[in-house]
Design a protein around this motif. Structure first.
Motif, PDB file in Angstrom:
ATOM      1  N   ASP A   3       6.116  -8.644 -10.200  1.00 23.93           N
ATOM      2  CA  ASP A   3       7.520  -8.977 -10.489  1.00 23.93           C
ATOM      3  C   ASP A   3       8.010 -10.146  -9.641  1.00 23.93           C
ATOM      4  OD1 ASP A   3       7.151  -7.209  -8.245  1.00 23.93           O
ATOM      5  OD2 ASP A   3       9.330  -7.098  -8.095  1.00 23.93           O
ATOM      6  N   LYS A   8       0.840  -1.204   0.000  1.00 23.80           N
ATOM      7  CA  LYS A   8       0.000   0.000   0.000  1.00 23.80           C
ATOM      8  C   LYS A   8       0.877   1.257   0.000  1.00 23.80           C
ATOM      9  CE  LYS A   8      -1.886  -1.562   3.810  1.00 23.80           C
ATOM     10  NZ  LYS A   8      -1.490  -2.950   3.845  1.00 23.80           N
ATOM     11  N   THR A   9       1.848   1.272   0.927  1.00 21.45           N
ATOM     12  CA  THR A   9       2.675   2.476   1.063  1.00 21.45           C
ATOM     13  C   THR A   9       3.586   2.625  -0.157  1.00 21.45           C
ATOM     14  OG1 THR A   9       2.554   2.167   3.438  1.00 21.45           O
ATOM     15  CG2 THR A   9       4.249   3.663   2.644  1.00 21.45           C
ATOM     16  N   THR A  10       4.101   1.497  -0.654  1.00 21.72           N
ATOM     17  CA  THR A  10       4.978   1.546  -1.835  1.00 21.72           C
ATOM     18  C   THR A  10       4.190   2.076  -3.034  1.00 21.72           C
ATOM     19  OG1 THR A  10       6.126  -0.361  -0.917  1.00 21.72           O
ATOM     20  CG2 THR A  10       6.549   0.136  -3.229  1.00 21.72           C
ATOM     21  N   THR A  62       3.004   0.344   8.507  1.00 18.11           N
ATOM     22  CA  THR A  62       2.195   1.539   8.706  1.00 18.11           C
ATOM     23  C   THR A  62       1.426   1.374  10.009  1.00 18.11           C
ATOM     24  OG1 THR A  62       2.018   1.785   6.325  1.00 18.11           O
ATOM     25  CG2 THR A  62       0.431   3.006   7.641  1.00 18.11           C
TER      26      THR A  62
HETATM   27  N1  GTP Z   1       8.663  -7.540  -5.142  1.00 19.54           N
HETATM   28  C1  GTP Z   1       7.875  -6.541  -4.788  1.00 19.54           C
HETATM   29  N2  GTP Z   1       7.886  -6.086  -3.523  1.00 19.54           N
HETATM   30  C2  GTP Z   1       7.071  -5.065  -3.201  1.00 19.54           C
HETATM   31  C3  GTP Z   1       6.195  -4.477  -4.147  1.00 19.54           C
HETATM   32  N3  GTP Z   1       5.501  -3.508  -3.528  1.00 19.54           N
HETATM   33  C4  GTP Z   1       5.929  -3.479  -2.247  1.00 19.54           C
HETATM   34  N4  GTP Z   1       6.882  -4.412  -2.049  1.00 19.54           N
HETATM   35  C5  GTP Z   1       7.611  -4.686  -0.808  1.00 19.54           C
HETATM   36  O1  GTP Z   1       6.704  -5.220   0.155  1.00 19.54           O
HETATM   37  C6  GTP Z   1       7.043  -4.761   1.474  1.00 19.54           C
HETATM   38  C7  GTP Z   1       5.842  -4.103   2.092  1.00 19.54           C
HETATM   39  O2  GTP Z   1       5.557  -2.931   1.376  1.00 19.54           O
HETATM   40  P1  GTP Z   1       4.662  -1.761   1.995  1.00 19.54           P
HETATM   41  O3  GTP Z   1       4.452  -0.760   0.913  1.00 19.54           O
HETATM   42  O4  GTP Z   1       5.204  -1.295   3.293  1.00 19.54           O
HETATM   43  O5  GTP Z   1       3.327  -2.563   2.288  1.00 19.54           O
HETATM   44  P2  GTP Z   1       2.076  -2.023   3.106  1.00 19.54           P
HETATM   45  O6  GTP Z   1       0.938  -2.779   2.547  1.00 19.54           O
HETATM   46  O7  GTP Z   1       2.015  -0.543   3.051  1.00 19.54           O
HETATM   47  O8  GTP Z   1       2.455  -2.488   4.575  1.00 19.54           O
HETATM   48  P3  GTP Z   1       1.603  -2.258   5.963  1.00 19.54           P
HETATM   49  O9  GTP Z   1       0.927  -0.936   5.859  1.00 19.54           O
HETATM   50  O10 GTP Z   1       2.604  -2.304   7.062  1.00 19.54           O
HETATM   51  O11 GTP Z   1       0.645  -3.372   6.008  1.00 19.54           O
HETATM   52  C8  GTP Z   1       8.218  -3.797   1.290  1.00 19.54           C
HETATM   53  O12 GTP Z   1       9.408  -4.481   1.561  1.00 19.54           O
HETATM   54  C9  GTP Z   1       8.144  -3.411  -0.165  1.00 19.54           C
HETATM   55  O13 GTP Z   1       9.415  -3.073  -0.711  1.00 19.54           O
HETATM   56  C10 GTP Z   1       6.214  -4.974  -5.500  1.00 19.54           C
HETATM   57  O14 GTP Z   1       5.503  -4.526  -6.386  1.00 19.54           O
HETATM   58  N5  GTP Z   1       7.085  -6.002  -5.742  1.00 19.54           N
END
Ligand code: GTP
Length: 803
Positions: free
Chosen positions: A244, A112-114, A154
């Protein structure tokens, strides 16, 4: 209460539309709108004269706004949302048409954050991309707390806004069109411990992007956010991220949405290449290949669909049209006529079905690899509703809380909901969603709950932890204001109306622990932190245990409480001592028990006298408690019965077995006696509390423990170890799904048995297993545990009395 629109039921409007040109039909509709509600209220209404209709455009607009609001006030069902949209002032309509209020919600770590970081980069809100747990140690924009950056999770939802210039070629002419959309966006946490952040964001948003991991598909928290989206009727697009990654399979994710979440869903794209060969997507509506190129995927290049996937793309396009035919009449008709709908028709059907909550379009990409995020943004603009298209109701407190439809016209009286509070360096920051009217700096607004009138000293738009001052915010937008004192969930309105909106769902805490500052000098800061955290987070509660005098904090899980302990240290410099985490048990009785209690103290001077007769019994559901009076002949007066009710409610807060809350219990008082001079409210309250204790103890009471829906994912080779761990904890395994590499196991486990599970899971799966827990329901604790808990409680009580 929110109901998405487009269920076009305005037959009067249609009649008007059939006979008139555009302007006239709008006017005619305005004149038809009023009779609709007036007829509903049994009044004869003379139709507005033709001459009166032809007023100046400006006067008509404000008149129409007032008429629409009036109709919406008197009979909220008399007016379709589509009619509201059609009656908007053209300028207002153009503004709202380009506004989207969306949330990003998903299972933990789905990206989500990415993804939000890419959205901010592509919309020009940030200059560089920083990763969650990235090597540069800067961290993503939306994870602004140090703790979030360190832990890579998050914790708090963060709001931002951006402008997206959609550059879609016209599907018919192929001509490039640019349209600028204003997007208010909230990135939410994935951990269930912070679920209130998702809850309050969805309460005020109009649409959502549900992110799924391409490898794991629908996961436990995907199911939770699905439930939350349903609770607030939120239309959503789905984005399959991490294309990916090795093992990526978007079709498994789409099957999961259809089968586990039971929402018809179909892909709008197929991938070009998979895993580390993932290059881009084919847009199935236009049948064009779309590649993200440049250093950060900022350059979108379109091309012919590659030969080797052309047939596959055609097949998936047919699947999309078939799925739409099931949920949309126009596509169904085209299907029956054996006609392929045009790209324009497909787009319109996707929009209709998405907003009507009948369909979720699925897009795919890789946020981390900077691929195919922009088409997801286009889909937000194309398929999610603008603020005027979502029905929002308030309760009119001047009219016995009758429901009122809020109309997103800036010219109407202001109504807004404070959905989140945050302490900042400049004082309390209150996030407000404006549903109707405008919020202006310096304006006076009234808090519907307290009746207090407050002045709005400062309005800002939030960009994560940064803010931009603005003078005013129009209907349908989100902002934050400084300097107003309120609670989370309060409604504010202009003084001319007294509307109140329903607040969000707040789950009950399941875990608690005792806490105290290490040093007494820190007590003032400790108290300050406690009151701030409680104000900000309704799932974090603090109380002082009556018997031990200890401060007890309660919340949604170990992580939730540990984050507050850590924040206390970092933000307030207070080191604390905490006790062992305790489960929030409940108490209930299982049998019908009559009671007849006499409180009589009449030994000289003013005495105490109260007699209460009745019975207690289980309600049959492990939910709220109930007090009823069935006294005939006035043996107990109204005011003493009121005192009995109070005594019952007080008894339910601290149960007789362990001092935990009582649930599922009913008390009926049907007789009693009163003394001319010695009876008092206090005497009846006390007598009821004694009667409660006695009857409860005789009614085969039970200690209830929270059962947690636990989902564990780990590589297949560790399945035996993990099942062994669960068996030791008497968990009931409900489901096991075995995939190519990993298995997913769902079980009901008692929270009590799950303390320390994370480290044991790590050991049993070489650190590769993951688990999540969510409160499911209360059930009777094992008899042995019940006995131990009661004995421990008695022991501690006796020790305290000795001291
Ligand atoms: N391979 C890969 N990894 C990803 C991708 N998007 C995010 N990640 C990885 O997944 C992990 C979690 O990413 P976040 O963006 O923090 O995920 P989130 O859903 O916001 O996490 P929370 O809010 O803590 O639940 C990180 O290590 C990112 O680098 C993607 O498209 N490909």
């Amino acid at each position: 209460m929110r109901v998405p629109a487009l269920a076009c039921r305005a037959s009067l409007r249609n009649a008007a539309l059939r006979n008139a040109d555009t302007v006239a039909c709008k006017r005619t509709f305005a004149s038809y709108t009023l009779p609709t509600h007036r007829q509903a209220h049994g009044q004869n209404h003379q139709r507005t004269s033709r001459a009166a209709e032809w007023q100046s455009q400006r006067r008509w607009q404000s008149g129409a706004a007032a008429a629409v609001q009036e109709a919406a006030v008197h009979d909220p069902t008399a007016l379709s949302q589509e009619a509201i949209v059609e009656n908007l002032d053209p300028q207002e309509a153009a503004r709202l048409d380009k506004v989207r209020n969306i949330g990003i919600a998903a299972h933990i770590d789905s990206g989500k954050t990415t993804a939000t970081e890419r959205v901010l980069f592509y919309t020009g809100r940030i200059k560089d991309i920083h990763e969650v747990r990235g090597r540069d140690a800067v961290g993503a924009k939306m994870d602004s707390m140090d703790l979030e950056r360190e832990k890579g999770i998050t914790i708090q939802s963060a709001a931002t806004f951006c402008d997206w210039v959609k550059k879609n070629p016209d599907p018919v002419t192929g001509e490039m069109k640019e349209e600028k959309y204003h997007i208010n966006l909230i990135d939410t946490p994935g951990h269930i411990d912070f679920t209130i952040e998702v809850e309050r964001a969805l309460r005020v948003l109009d649409g959502a992007v549900m992110i799924l991991c391409a490898v794991s598909g629908v996961q436990s928290q995907t199911v939770t956010v699905d439930r939350q989206m349903r609770r607030y009727n939120i239309p959503r697009i789905s984005f399959v991220n991490k294309m990916d990654r090795a093992g990526a399979n978007p079709w498994k994710a789409i099957d999961g949405i259809n089968q586990k979440l039971k929402i018809p869903a179909a892909a709008l794209q197929v991938p070009i290449g998979m895993e580390d060969e993932f290059k881009g997507v084919v847009d199935l509506i236009r049948m064009r290949a779309v590649y993200s190129e440049g250093e950060n995927g900022e350059v979108i290049r379109e091309d012919e669909v590659p030969e080797d996937i052309r047939e596959f793309a055609q097949e998936k396009r047919r699947k999309l049209i078939e799925t739409l035919a099931d949920v949309d009449d126009e596509i169904a008709n085209a299907f029956l006529d054996e006609r392929t709908p045009s790209p324009l028709e497909i787009k319109a059907a996707i929009r209709r079905a998405t907003i009507a909550l009948k369909f979720s379009p699925v897009l795919m990409g890789s946020a981390l690899a900077d691929k195919s995020v922009q088409p997801m943004l286009d889909a937000v603009c194309d398929f999610l509703p603008n603020p005027a298209e979502v029905e929002n109701l308030a309760l009119d407190r001047k009219r016995a809380e009758a429901p009122v439809k809020l109309v997103s016209y800036s010219s109407l009286p202001f109504v807004g909901l404070a959905f989140k509070l945050e302490e900042s360096n400049f004082g309390q920051l209150t996030y407000i969603r404006v549903y109707q009217g405008k919020l202006r700096k310096g304006a006076h607004v009234t808090n519907a709950r307290t009746g207090n009138k407050v002045k709005i000293p400062r309005i800002v738009r939030m960009h994560s932890n940064e803010m931009e001052d603005v003078q005013e915010i129009g209907a349908g937008e989100i902002c934050a204001v400084f300097g107003i004192d309120c609670a989370s969930g309060d409604t504010f309105a202009d003084g001319s109306i007294n509307y109140s909106m329903t607040s969000m769902f707040v789950p009950d805490p399941v875990i608690s622990l005792s806490i105290q500052p290490k040093q007494t000098k820190d007590t003032p800061n400790f108290s300050k932190a406690m009151s701030r955290f409680q104000r900000e987070d309704p799932t974090f509660r603090v109380h002082v245990d009556n018997e031990s005098g200890e401060s007890i904090i309660s919340g949604m899980g170990e992580l939730h409480l540990s984050i507050y302990v850590e924040r206390m240290k970092r933000e307030y410099g207070v080191e604390v001592i905490t006790g062992q985490p305790q489960v929030a048990y409940r108490e209930t009785m299982t049998q019908h028990v009559p009671f007849d209690y006499l409180l009589k103290k009449q030994t000289g001077g003013a005495g105490d006298y109260a007699r209460v007769i009745g019975y207690m019994e289980p309600t049959g559901e492990l939910g709220g408690n109930e007090f009823k009076q069935e006294v005939i002949g006035g043996t107990i007066s109204e005011k003493y019965l009121f005192a009995c009710d109070k005594g019952f409610q007080a008894s339910c807060i601290e149960g007789p077995m362990l001092g935990h809350k009582v649930i599922g219990t009913r008390m009926i008082v049907n007789d009693g006696a009163t003394h001319m001079t010695d009876s008092s409210e206090l005497a009846f309250r006390t007598a009821t509390m004694h009667a409660f204790r006695q009857a409860f103890r005789q009614g085969q009471p039970q200690v209830l423990e929270p059962l947690m829906k636990t989902v564990i994912t780990a590589p297949n080779e560790f399945q035996g170890n993990i099942v062994g761990l669960l068996n030791k904890r008497n968990a009931a395994i409900n489901d096991t799904e075995i995939g190519a590499d990993d298995f997913v196991l769902t079980a009901d486990c008692s929270l009590n048995a799950m303390f320390g599970f994370s480290s044991q899971l790590r050991a049993a799966s070489q650190g590769k297993g993951e688990f999540s827990m969510e409160f499911s329901h209360y059930a009777a604790a094992p008899p042995q545990l019940q006995r131990e808990l009661v004995a421990k409680h008695e022991r501690e009580r006796a020790e305290r009395h000795k001291r």
